[in-house]
Structure formats: structure tokens, C-alpha cells
Design a protein around this motif. Sequence first.
Motif, PDB file in Angstrom:
ATOM      1  N   SER A  46       0.841  -1.211   0.000  1.00  0.00           N
ATOM      2  CA  SER A  46       0.000   0.000   0.000  1.00  0.00           C
ATOM      3  C   SER A  46       0.870   1.253   0.000  1.00  0.00           C
ATOM      4  O   SER A  46       0.515   2.262  -0.620  1.00  0.00           O
ATOM      5  N   THR A  47       1.992   1.189   0.701  1.00  0.00           N
ATOM      6  CA  THR A  47       2.913   2.326   0.720  1.00  0.00           C
ATOM      7  C   THR A  47       3.382   2.616  -0.706  1.00  0.00           C
ATOM      8  O   THR A  47       3.397   3.770  -1.159  1.00  0.00           O
ATOM      9  N   LEU A  48       3.750   1.570  -1.428  1.00  0.00           N
ATOM     10  CA  LEU A  48       4.186   1.728  -2.814  1.00  0.00           C
ATOM     11  C   LEU A  48       3.066   2.313  -3.683  1.00  0.00           C
ATOM     12  O   LEU A  48       3.284   3.251  -4.462  1.00  0.00           O
ATOM     13  N   MET A  49       1.858   1.782  -3.528  1.00  0.00           N
ATOM     14  CA  MET A  49       0.727   2.277  -4.312  1.00  0.00           C
ATOM     15  C   MET A  49       0.451   3.747  -4.019  1.00  0.00           C
ATOM     16  O   MET A  49       0.149   4.533  -4.930  1.00  0.00           O
ATOM     17  N   ASN A  50       0.540   4.134  -2.747  1.00  0.00           N
ATOM     18  CA  ASN A  50       0.270   5.536  -2.391  1.00  0.00           C
ATOM     19  C   ASN A  50       1.305   6.469  -3.004  1.00  0.00           C
ATOM     20  O   ASN A  50       0.996   7.594  -3.388  1.00  0.00           O
ATOM     21  N   ILE A  51       2.547   6.002  -3.124  1.00  0.00           N
ATOM     22  CA  ILE A  51       3.583   6.826  -3.749  1.00  0.00           C
ATOM     23  C   ILE A  51       3.343   6.909  -5.254  1.00  0.00           C
ATOM     24  O   ILE A  51       3.370   7.991  -5.846  1.00  0.00           O
ATOM     25  N   LEU A 165      -5.058   2.185 -10.188  1.00  0.00           N
ATOM     26  CA  LEU A 165      -4.309   1.574  -9.088  1.00  0.00           C
ATOM     27  C   LEU A 165      -5.334   0.997  -8.120  1.00  0.00           C
ATOM     28  O   LEU A 165      -6.119   1.733  -7.536  1.00  0.00           O
ATOM     29  N   ALA A 166      -5.369  -0.313  -7.977  1.00  0.00           N
ATOM     30  CA  ALA A 166      -6.395  -0.958  -7.147  1.00  0.00           C
ATOM     31  C   ALA A 166      -5.718  -1.735  -6.024  1.00  0.00           C
ATOM     32  O   ALA A 166      -5.026  -2.724  -6.279  1.00  0.00           O
ATOM     33  N   ASP A 167      -5.931  -1.259  -4.785  1.00  0.00           N
ATOM     34  CA  ASP A 167      -5.283  -1.885  -3.624  1.00  0.00           C
ATOM     35  C   ASP A 167      -6.228  -2.906  -3.009  1.00  0.00           C
ATOM     36  O   ASP A 167      -7.142  -2.562  -2.269  1.00  0.00           O
ATOM     37  N   THR A 194      -3.481   1.317 -18.242  1.00  0.00           N
ATOM     38  CA  THR A 194      -2.440   0.717 -17.412  1.00  0.00           C
ATOM     39  C   THR A 194      -3.066   0.336 -16.078  1.00  0.00           C
ATOM     40  O   THR A 194      -3.717   1.169 -15.445  1.00  0.00           O
ATOM     41  N   ILE A 195      -2.873  -0.889 -15.640  1.00  0.00           N
ATOM     42  CA  ILE A 195      -3.541  -1.328 -14.412  1.00  0.00           C
ATOM     43  C   ILE A 195      -2.541  -1.967 -13.458  1.00  0.00           C
ATOM     44  O   ILE A 195      -1.773  -2.850 -13.866  1.00  0.00           O
ATOM     45  N   ILE A 196      -2.541  -1.515 -12.208  1.00  0.00           N
ATOM     46  CA  ILE A 196      -1.719  -2.142 -11.167  1.00  0.00           C
ATOM     47  C   ILE A 196      -2.663  -2.579 -10.049  1.00  0.00           C
ATOM     48  O   ILE A 196      -3.411  -1.759  -9.508  1.00  0.00           O
TER      49      ILE A 196
END
Lengths: 228, 228
Positions: A46-51, A165-167, A194-196
Amino acid sequence: LIVLEGIDKTYDMGKAHQVKALVDLTMRVSSGDYIAIMGPSGSGKSTLMNIIGCLDTPTSGNYIFEGREISDCSEDELAHIRNIKIGFVFQVYNLLPRSPALANVELPLIYSGVPRDERKQRATETLTAVGMGERVKHKPSELSGGERQRVAIARALINKPSIILADEPTGNLDTKTSGEIMAIFDRLNEEGNTIIVVTHDPEIAEHTKRLVLLRDGQIQSDEEIKSR
Amino acid sequence: LIVLEGIDKTYDMGKAHQVKALVDLTMRVSSGDYIAIMGPSGSGKSTLMNIIGCLDTPTSGNYIFEGREISDCSEDELAHIRNIKIGFVFQVYNLLPRSPALANVELPLIYSGVPRDERKQRATETLTAVGMGERVKHKPSELSGGERQRVAIARALINKPSIILADEPTGNLDTKTSGEIMAIFDRLNEEGNTIIVVTHDPEIAEHTKRLVLLRDGQIQSDEEIKSR
Ligand SMILES: Nc1ncnc2c1ncn2[C@@H]1O[C@H](COP(=O)(O)OP(=O)(O)OP(=O)(O)O)[C@@H](O)[C@H]1O
Ligand SMILES: Nc1ncnc2c1ncn2[C@@H]1O[C@H](COP(=O)(O)OP(=O)(O)OP(=O)(O)O)[C@@H](O)[C@H]1O
Ligand SMILES: [Mg+2]
Ligand SMILES: [Mg+2]
């Protein structure tokens, strides 16, 4: 499209106690990538996604988005990226508690200046697409866990962002409903978006084309998924 | 131990629009049962758990707990059931946002009058048992999704309740950590405790001895799990 170089994220907990959530992380994302991020609870996903989503800043390292270093961007440029270019599905939903589902999903359209009637229509369509057509008037407290999750997904998709970006978007969904959500993501990726996706579920990761494994804030592996 | 007879739960949404979350639901739980409840998102699982846990009241029907009709119980009797007899892991965690993990887990022990030093020691042990020993000082906002989930689990278990109700306790956990949590539940059941787990994950359900399937607020099937 996105380049992360040497990203560190450290939290200071006082008295010389530090939490290193991300350590020297380097990763590239090309337009049209379909990436799953997996790893143990607390490994930094989640930290990576938030960045990546410009919702948090690294302690050190470079983040270059469409050729531009994010730390040089103005607040307006960042707001545009967060609200128009990126759609973010939060692990903790972050819905407005006193607004019904429809108003929650309309919110990004208010930011992008869409007129009221068109907003209501598009929000209704997107909620219907995630199976929530019967619950548009319910507030978050009047919805089940999986229903709130789907409202959060609808809100992330409504501005038709090119980066999603889907966490953990299916953590509270049964198998059939998860499949419906992943079918939406699959189609959006086929259309060039683009989907992560962060997930703990290997079956969700199998929809994607590349698997990034995190452990203790570091990338353990970053591989194409060959089974497709 | 627990008898639910003809339980209805209906929400009135105004203007003749009703949501029937549970419909004529009948179910018996014996002491020492180990039950998984599965079903589509919105099928009524959390509503059922909240009624079993005395956190919500049915619109009609009977709920007999240890031989006593719950609607006849005093507020004190209900508080005793909720805080001492039952341990509840919420789908949405419900942690105190401004208290560190340790204080959150100590809370039920304050209710049951345990002295301060013993509270701190037991809370630390229980947090360590769910893999959170390194995070006892973190507030919920300083924890990952799966870490908050594990604090909620620790809090539910700390009073050593004989009935554990866990609403999707592994939704935000990776496979290894899920396995550790289920090993705790397995052991508690072997020790004679009654456990009901709501889950979307068939691998979690395989730890239990009985599967209840919900659909549209009704029990679709209620069967022993024979593969064990
Ligand atoms: N504000 C904060 N202060 C201190 N530590 C933090 C803070 N936020 C997160 N952490 C820590 O950073 C680590 C990484 O958190 P993160 O939320 O990125 O994990 P995650 O991989 O998403 O986990 P999960 O799968 O459980 O959601 C965790 O160990 C967490 O305790
Ligand atoms: N306060 C409320 N007012 C109106 N409807 C409600 C309320 N609370 C829940 N509902 C509805 O009742 C139904 C059952 O909700 P419940 O939370 O029990 O589902 P669930 O099976 O736990 O779903 P999930 O797997 O998504 O957590 C849902 O369709 C929900 O929209
Ligand atoms: Mg997370
Ligand atoms: Mg639920």
C-alpha cells in the motif's frame, strides 16, 4: 510512463525506532502494463501504491511520471494527476460516510466539471456495471463490506483514468463478484489502460501480465506471467 | 448453545422501498461447533453475525442464547455476553483510531477488570501470537490493512471468549499469515471453543467442520464438511 528509482520510505517512531516501509525500490511501468503486486502483510504494497498514486511522498529517491519528476510538480499538476489521470481504489475504501453511493461516485466528476444530469447518469451506469445498481441511494453504513468495496471501485473508474491503481479490490468479494470486477479490469487493459492491482489472491494475479513480489519493503522479483 | 428461529431483518429505505437482509432464517449452533458461513456479497452474512453477536436485533423471530431469549435480557446481561462470552472480529476492524495497537487490545480486559500490568502483558502476548509483536505502539493509521485486521483479531481473543465470531478475518492477509490465524482458530476449537467464521475463501472454510451457505438473506444449505 512511470519510473521509480531508489525509492525509500521510512517512518520515524521516536526514540531511534524506525520503520523502513520501502527500501531502495526501483521499478518501471510502461503504458498498457497489467501488473499484480503481491507480498506478505506489511511488506510495503500500500505504501508503494500511495507513492505511485501521488498520495504520499518518498523519503528519498526519484519518481518520474510521464517524463516529469513528481517532486517538481505544482499542487495543481499533482491534483490533475490524482483526479484525472489516475483512478485509485483504496484498501480502506475512503468513502464519504454521510453521502449515498451515487454521490460518492459522482465526486470525481464534480472535480472534472461535468454537468449535474450527465454526472448522475454516468455514476448510475458505473454503479450498475459493478453490480450496485440496486443500492445507489444507500450510504456506506447501509452497505455490506463488499458493496462498499464496489462503490470505491466505481468511483475510481468514473473519470475513465488511463492508470488504475487498485489496492486489494476483491478482498471482500465472493468468487463470482470478484470475477465480474476482474472482467472489467481485463477489458480496460485491452483498451490500452495501465492497471496495477495489489492482491493476496493468486487467482486475481493470473488475470495480469506481470507479477511484482514485495518482501520487507524491497522488490523480491519482477517477472512476466507466462501462463497467459 | 444458540438457536435462531424464523429470524427476519428488514431495513426500511423510505417510500415503500425495503431491503430484506435476512428472511425467515433458522439455525442452531452447538457448543464446540466450527462453522464457516459463505455466500455472495450482500447476502446477509455480516447481518447474521451481528445478530448472533447481540450487536443488532432482528425485526422478528427468536434468538435463544444458552437457553435465554435475548430480547428478554437486560442491558447488563447483553453487555456481559458481548464482552465476555463472545469475541467479535469485525469486517471493518472498528479499532480506536487514536490509540496504539496495545491499548486497543487491552480494552476488553479493562471491561473485565484486569489489573494494569497483567493487561499489558496479556495484550503483548496476544499481539505477538498474531505476528504483531513489532507493532504494539503503532496507531491504526500507522498500520497496514492486514496488520489492523490482526489487531482486531487479537482484541477479539484476549478475554478468552468461548464463542468467537470472525467476519472475514483473513480478507486482507497473505496466504502464510492467513494460515497462522487459522491455526490459532483450529487450536481454540480443539480446546472446546465455538467458532463461526464468515469467509469468501474456500481454503479458509476447509479448516471448519460445517458450511452454511447464504443467498439473498436465506440459508441455502447447512452441511457438515466431510473432507476432514
Ligand atoms: N504511518 C506509519 N507509521 C509507521 N509505520 C507505518 C505507517 N504506515 C505503515 N507503516 C508500516 O509500514 C509497513 C508497510 O505498510 P503497508 O501498508 O505498505 O503494507 P502492505 O504490504 O500494504 O500490507 P497489507 O497486505 O497488510 O495491506 C507496515 O509494516 C506498517 O506497519
Ligand atoms: N443499514 C442498512 N440499511 C439498508 N440496507 C442495509 C443496511 N445494512 C446492510 N444493508 C443491506 O443488507 C444486505 C446484507 O448486508 P450484509 O452486510 O449482511 O452482507 P454480507 O453478506 O456481509 O456482504 P459482504 O460479503 O459484501 O460483506 C446488503 O445488500 C446491504 O445493502
Ligand atoms: Mg495494504
Ligand atoms: Mg459482510
